[in-house]
Scaffold this motif. Structure first.
Motif, PDB file in Angstrom:
ATOM      1  N   GLN A 179       0.571  -1.384   0.132  1.00  0.00           N
ATOM      2  CA  GLN A 179      -0.126   0.643   0.032  1.00  0.00           C
ATOM      3  C   GLN A 179       1.090   1.562  -0.119  1.00  0.00           C
ATOM      4  OE1 GLN A 179      -3.598   0.102   2.388  1.00  0.00           O
ATOM      5  NE2 GLN A 179      -2.934  -1.226   3.031  1.00  0.00           N
ATOM      6  N   GLN A 180       0.853   2.028  -0.418  1.00  0.00           N
ATOM      7  CA  GLN A 180       1.135   3.446  -0.708  1.00  0.00           C
ATOM      8  C   GLN A 180      -0.015   4.260  -0.726  1.00  0.00           C
ATOM      9  OE1 GLN A 180       3.708   4.352  -4.353  1.00  0.00           O
ATOM     10  NE2 GLN A 180       2.335   6.707  -3.960  1.00  0.00           N
ATOM     11  N   PHE A 181       0.388   6.032   0.375  1.00  0.00           N
ATOM     12  CA  PHE A 181      -0.778   6.276   1.049  1.00  0.00           C
ATOM     13  C   PHE A 181      -0.079   7.991   0.578  1.00  0.00           C
ATOM     14  CE2 PHE A 181      -3.718   5.171   3.710  1.00  0.00           C
ATOM     15  CZ  PHE A 181      -3.480   3.608   3.941  1.00  0.00           C
ATOM     16  N   ALA A 182      -0.872   9.045   0.071  1.00  0.00           N
ATOM     17  CA  ALA A 182      -0.546  10.500   0.117  1.00  0.00           C
ATOM     18  C   ALA A 182      -1.209  11.593   1.333  1.00  0.00           C
ATOM     19  CB  ALA A 182      -0.420  10.796  -0.905  1.00  0.00           C
TER      20      ALA A 182
ATOM     21  N   ILE B 251       3.922   1.065   7.251  1.00  0.00           N
ATOM     22  CA  ILE B 251       3.518   1.707   5.588  1.00  0.00           C
ATOM     23  C   ILE B 251       3.804   3.292   5.296  1.00  0.00           C
ATOM     24  CG2 ILE B 251       1.361   2.932   3.622  1.00  0.00           C
ATOM     25  CD1 ILE B 251      -0.286   0.452   5.304  1.00  0.00           C
ATOM     26  N   GLU B 252       4.781   3.378   4.563  1.00  0.00           N
ATOM     27  CA  GLU B 252       4.960   4.883   4.427  1.00  0.00           C
ATOM     28  C   GLU B 252       4.221   5.548   3.393  1.00  0.00           C
ATOM     29  OE1 GLU B 252       7.795   5.894   5.786  1.00  0.00           O
ATOM     30  OE2 GLU B 252       8.180   3.710   6.892  1.00  0.00           O
ATOM     31  N   SER B 253       4.233   7.132   3.829  1.00  0.00           N
ATOM     32  CA  SER B 253       3.528   7.975   2.927  1.00  0.00           C
ATOM     33  C   SER B 253       3.992   9.215   2.793  1.00  0.00           C
ATOM     34  CB  SER B 253       2.390   8.180   4.384  1.00  0.00           C
ATOM     35  OG  SER B 253       3.351   8.995   4.912  1.00  0.00           O
ATOM     36  N   LYS B 254       3.538   9.964   1.213  1.00  0.00           N
ATOM     37  CA  LYS B 254       4.478  10.502   0.359  1.00  0.00           C
ATOM     38  C   LYS B 254       3.640  11.970   0.934  1.00  0.00           C
ATOM     39  CE  LYS B 254       5.632   8.119  -3.373  1.00  0.00           C
ATOM     40  NZ  LYS B 254       6.104   7.418  -5.151  1.00  0.00           N
ATOM     41  N   ALA B 255       4.421  12.749   1.213  1.00  0.00           N
ATOM     42  CA  ALA B 255       3.652  14.278   1.740  1.00  0.00           C
ATOM     43  C   ALA B 255       3.380  15.202   0.309  1.00  0.00           C
ATOM     44  CB  ALA B 255       4.953  14.959   2.731  1.00  0.00           C
ATOM     45  N   ILE B 256       2.332  15.885   0.272  1.00  0.00           N
ATOM     46  CA  ILE B 256       2.016  16.584  -0.739  1.00  0.00           C
ATOM     47  C   ILE B 256       1.765  17.804  -0.226  1.00  0.00           C
ATOM     48  CG2 ILE B 256       0.452  17.182  -2.315  1.00  0.00           C
ATOM     49  CD1 ILE B 256      -0.541  14.554  -2.523  1.00  0.00           C
ATOM     50  N   ALA B 257       2.625  19.180  -0.405  1.00  0.00           N
ATOM     51  CA  ALA B 257       2.634  20.328  -0.098  1.00  0.00           C
ATOM     52  C   ALA B 257       1.179  21.229  -0.935  1.00  0.00           C
ATOM     53  CB  ALA B 257       3.679  21.748  -0.609  1.00  0.00           C
ATOM     54  N   VAL B 258       0.343  21.796  -0.588  1.00  0.00           N
ATOM     55  CA  VAL B 258      -0.330  22.665  -0.210  1.00  0.00           C
ATOM     56  C   VAL B 258      -0.487  24.551  -0.167  1.00  0.00           C
ATOM     57  CG1 VAL B 258      -2.435  21.327  -0.751  1.00  0.00           C
ATOM     58  CG2 VAL B 258      -1.792  22.460   2.073  1.00  0.00           C
ATOM     59  N   GLY B 259      -0.986  24.996  -0.876  1.00  0.00           N
ATOM     60  CA  GLY B 259      -0.449  26.707  -0.949  1.00  0.00           C
ATOM     61  C   GLY B 259       0.147  27.204  -1.645  1.00  0.00           C
ATOM     62  N   ASP B 260       1.074  27.805  -1.081  1.00  0.00           N
ATOM     63  CA  ASP B 260       2.101  28.687  -1.780  1.00  0.00           C
ATOM     64  C   ASP B 260       2.846  27.583  -2.366  1.00  0.00           C
ATOM     65  OD1 ASP B 260       0.844  30.667  -1.506  1.00  0.00           O
ATOM     66  OD2 ASP B 260       2.130  31.315   0.219  1.00  0.00           O
TER      67      ASP B 260
ATOM     68  N   ASN C 120       3.178  21.892  -5.146  1.00  0.00           N
ATOM     69  CA  ASN C 120       4.105  21.574  -7.343  1.00  0.00           C
ATOM     70  C   ASN C 120       2.759  21.027  -7.683  1.00  0.00           C
ATOM     71  OD1 ASN C 120       5.655  20.167  -9.387  1.00  0.00           O
ATOM     72  ND2 ASN C 120       6.874  21.450  -8.220  1.00  0.00           N
ATOM     73  N   PRO C 121       2.363  20.600  -8.707  1.00  0.00           N
ATOM     74  CA  PRO C 121       1.149  20.478  -9.461  1.00  0.00           C
ATOM     75  C   PRO C 121       1.852  18.768 -10.170  1.00  0.00           C
ATOM     76  CG  PRO C 121       1.087  22.780 -10.100  1.00  0.00           C
ATOM     77  CD  PRO C 121       2.835  22.738  -9.159  1.00  0.00           C
ATOM     78  N   SER C 122       2.744  19.121 -10.681  1.00  0.00           N
ATOM     79  CA  SER C 122       3.715  17.647 -10.789  1.00  0.00           C
ATOM     80  C   SER C 122       3.989  16.876 -10.027  1.00  0.00           C
ATOM     81  CB  SER C 122       4.476  18.642 -12.114  1.00  0.00           C
ATOM     82  OG  SER C 122       5.114  18.791 -13.234  1.00  0.00           O
ATOM     83  N   ALA C 123       4.207  17.859  -8.893  1.00  0.00           N
ATOM     84  CA  ALA C 123       4.855  16.785  -7.826  1.00  0.00           C
ATOM     85  C   ALA C 123       3.926  15.826  -7.363  1.00  0.00           C
ATOM     86  CB  ALA C 123       6.317  17.476  -6.651  1.00  0.00           C
ATOM     87  N   ALA C 124       2.804  17.096  -7.405  1.00  0.00           N
ATOM     88  CA  ALA C 124       1.550  15.979  -6.670  1.00  0.00           C
ATOM     89  C   ALA C 124       0.996  14.976  -7.039  1.00  0.00           C
ATOM     90  CB  ALA C 124       0.222  17.377  -6.010  1.00  0.00           C
ATOM     91  N   VAL C 125       0.745  15.220  -8.639  1.00  0.00           N
ATOM     92  CA  VAL C 125       0.516  14.380  -9.509  1.00  0.00           C
ATOM     93  C   VAL C 125       1.636  12.929  -9.135  1.00  0.00           C
ATOM     94  CG1 VAL C 125       0.663  13.402 -11.833  1.00  0.00           C
ATOM     95  CG2 VAL C 125      -0.065  15.772 -10.617  1.00  0.00           C
ATOM     96  N   ALA C 126       3.277  13.034  -8.725  1.00  0.00           N
ATOM     97  CA  ALA C 126       3.478  11.760  -8.705  1.00  0.00           C
ATOM     98  C   ALA C 126       3.061  11.274  -7.894  1.00  0.00           C
ATOM     99  CB  ALA C 126       5.139  12.522  -9.194  1.00  0.00           C
ATOM    100  N   ALA C 127       3.102  12.131  -6.203  1.00  0.00           N
ATOM    101  CA  ALA C 127       3.031  11.705  -5.285  1.00  0.00           C
ATOM    102  C   ALA C 127       1.540  10.699  -5.143  1.00  0.00           C
ATOM    103  CB  ALA C 127       2.686  12.732  -4.794  1.00  0.00           C
ATOM    104  N   LEU C 128       0.617  11.571  -6.379  1.00  0.00           N
ATOM    105  CA  LEU C 128      -1.158  10.361  -6.126  1.00  0.00           C
ATOM    106  C   LEU C 128      -1.038   9.335  -7.333  1.00  0.00           C
ATOM    107  CD1 LEU C 128      -2.865  14.308  -5.991  1.00  0.00           C
ATOM    108  CD2 LEU C 128      -2.709  12.227  -4.213  1.00  0.00           C
TER     109      LEU C 128
ATOM    110  N   VAL D  58      -5.089   8.422  -0.823  1.00  0.00           N
ATOM    111  CA  VAL D  58      -5.154  10.064  -0.233  1.00  0.00           C
ATOM    112  C   VAL D  58      -5.876  10.726   1.081  1.00  0.00           C
ATOM    113  CG1 VAL D  58      -6.444  10.807  -2.204  1.00  0.00           C
ATOM    114  CG2 VAL D  58      -4.487  12.259  -1.378  1.00  0.00           C
ATOM    115  N   ILE D  59      -5.047  11.055   2.261  1.00  0.00           N
ATOM    116  CA  ILE D  59      -5.676  11.585   3.174  1.00  0.00           C
ATOM    117  C   ILE D  59      -5.511  13.174   3.297  1.00  0.00           C
ATOM    118  CG2 ILE D  59      -6.270  11.404   5.459  1.00  0.00           C
ATOM    119  CD1 ILE D  59      -4.934   8.530   5.356  1.00  0.00           C
ATOM    120  N   HIS D  60      -6.632  14.432   3.098  1.00  0.00           N
ATOM    121  CA  HIS D  60      -5.980  15.603   2.636  1.00  0.00           C
ATOM    122  C   HIS D  60      -6.677  16.257   4.112  1.00  0.00           C
ATOM    123  CE1 HIS D  60      -6.303  19.424   1.736  1.00  0.00           C
ATOM    124  NE2 HIS D  60      -7.471  19.751   1.810  1.00  0.00           N
ATOM    125  N   LEU D  61      -5.249  16.668   4.978  1.00  0.00           N
ATOM    126  CA  LEU D  61      -5.413  16.955   6.204  1.00  0.00           C
ATOM    127  C   LEU D  61      -4.951  18.325   6.497  1.00  0.00           C
ATOM    128  CD1 LEU D  61      -2.853  13.898   8.122  1.00  0.00           C
ATOM    129  CD2 LEU D  61      -5.713  14.275   7.703  1.00  0.00           C
ATOM    130  N   ALA D  62      -4.145  19.253   5.233  1.00  0.00           N
ATOM    131  CA  ALA D  62      -4.041  20.213   5.678  1.00  0.00           C
ATOM    132  C   ALA D  62      -4.825  21.571   5.652  1.00  0.00           C
ATOM    133  CB  ALA D  62      -3.353  20.967   4.148  1.00  0.00           C
TER     134      ALA D  62
END
Length: 364
Positions: free
Chosen positions: A2-5, A26-35, A38-46, A52-56
């Motif tokens: 399993q892979q989580f973001a 289970i390791e997780s990948k962090a996705i930055a939001v706000g300022d 990075n759209p490309s990095a977010a797509v790669a992580a997903l 995917v768990i949206h906490l921010a």
């Protein structure tokens, strides 16, 4: 595998979710939001993630900052989900029970939920809208995350909190919220671990916990809520209240000292011998309370908070006995640094259950 973001991975709830995932390996990948998004990095992580768990989120600021911020974060993640070649099969939103109260914050969370739901429908993913009450737990930020964090911080520093207006709270420990968000428990189970308490009642409980622990004693932790409050409070006392000095009484017969005085709940005591140069431990606990006391010999007890690099060391001997309590979500071990056999007493607040050991391997 399993892979989580995660968004908000470095926040209070993010810390607890990452800890729960570490328990499962289970390791997780962090996705930055706000300022920092990075759209490309977010797509790669997903891409290829199972969940995917949206906490921010934004819960402080002007009305515009709260409204725009929460919708912006959700829109950034929704866009990445739609753009992913292999989008997550499950999309989880850490929503709030305030999302239906008509407030600016509540409306912004409801809008964020709707945005993520539409993205889930577009890619055929399951959407879980998890409405969380007031959260509390270890390492919350005082004067920001929750009133529990503020009370714990003030009491641990010898200050007396002041209550301007009493109200009823619905409280959930952050580890229980984490289990709910990662899918380890059901919504029904999540309901059962919520506790209703007034602000005054919460302060009374924490004040009693602080007074008991200030004497080096363990308060009544028979109820899960009281155990969770105690573990939360302890996170604000380490390291400045460690180690706990024990009174050693000696005469011609030998010596005597108490290692634990507990005011309620289960408990298990154990004892070990350790040869010179050998290390025991290298694990962490999510909820278990554990105390080390060296009876004879010399040792170094080492601790590190999860996802950080700073290491704390305590050199202890049986000649000057002290107790050191292992904070939850801190990796810890004990090494015999002397020339003779090390004798150590251990105490935990629960009988060891091999099916649910709450002892997760983690090197300090």
């Amino acid at each position: 595998m399993q892979q989580f973001a995660l968004t908000g991975a470095n926040g209070f709830l993010g810390f607890h979710v990452r800890t729960a995932l570490r328990d499962l390996g289970i390791e997780s990948k962090a996705i930055a939001v706000g300022d920092g998004h990075n759209p490309s990095a977010a797509v790669a992580a997903l891409n290829g993630a199972s969940r995917v768990i949206h906490l921010a989120g934004v819960n402080r600021g002007t009305d515009d900052e709260v409204t725009v911020g929460n919708l912006r974060f959700a829109s950034q993640i929704a866009d990445a989900i739609v753009r992913a070649d292999t989008p997550p099969s499950t999309i989880v939103f850490a929503n709030s029970t305030q999302s239906t109260n008509g407030s600016v914050y509540g409306n912004s969370k409801a809008s964020a939920a709707a945005t993520l739901r539409r993205a889930a429908e577009l890619v055929g993913a399951e959407f879980q809208d998890v409405k969380l009450p007031n959260l509390f737990g270890e390492h919350g930020q005082p004067f920001y995350n929750a009133v529990t964090a503020t009370f714990c911080h003030l009491l641990a520093n010898g200050e007396q909190p002041f209550i301007d207006r009493d109200s009823e709270l619905t409280l959930m420990h952050a580890q229980d919220a984490a289990d709910l968000l990662i899918g380890s428990t059901s919504a029904d189970a999540g309901e059962k671990v919520q506790v209703r308490e007034s602000v005054k009642g919460l302060l009374r409980r924490l004040t009693e916990i602080a007074a008991t622990y200030d004497r080096g004693e363990i308060p009544d932790v028979a109820a899960a809520f009281d155990r969770n409050l105690f573990n939360s409070y302890r996170s604000y006392t380490f390291p400045h209240q460690a180690p706990i000095r024990l009174a050693r009484h000696a005469d011609s017969r030998g010596s005597f000292f108490e290692t634990v005085r507990s005011h309620g709940g289960c408990g298990q005591s154990s004892f070990s011998t350790t040869e010179p140069g050998i290390t025991r431990g290298d694990h962490f606990h999510r909820r278990k309370i554990e105390r080390f006391t060296v009876l004879a010999g010399a040792a170094t007890i080492t601790l590190r908070r999860l996802f950080t690099d700073r290491v704390y060391e305590f050199d202890v001997t049986g000649d000057k006995p002290v107790a050191i309590d292992m904070p939850t979500m801190w990796a810890h071990n004990i090494t015999n640094t002397g020339a003779d056999t090390l004798y150590t007493a251990f105490w935990s607040n629960e009988v060891f259950n091999p099916e649910v050991p709450d002892t997760i391997a983690e090197s300090v």
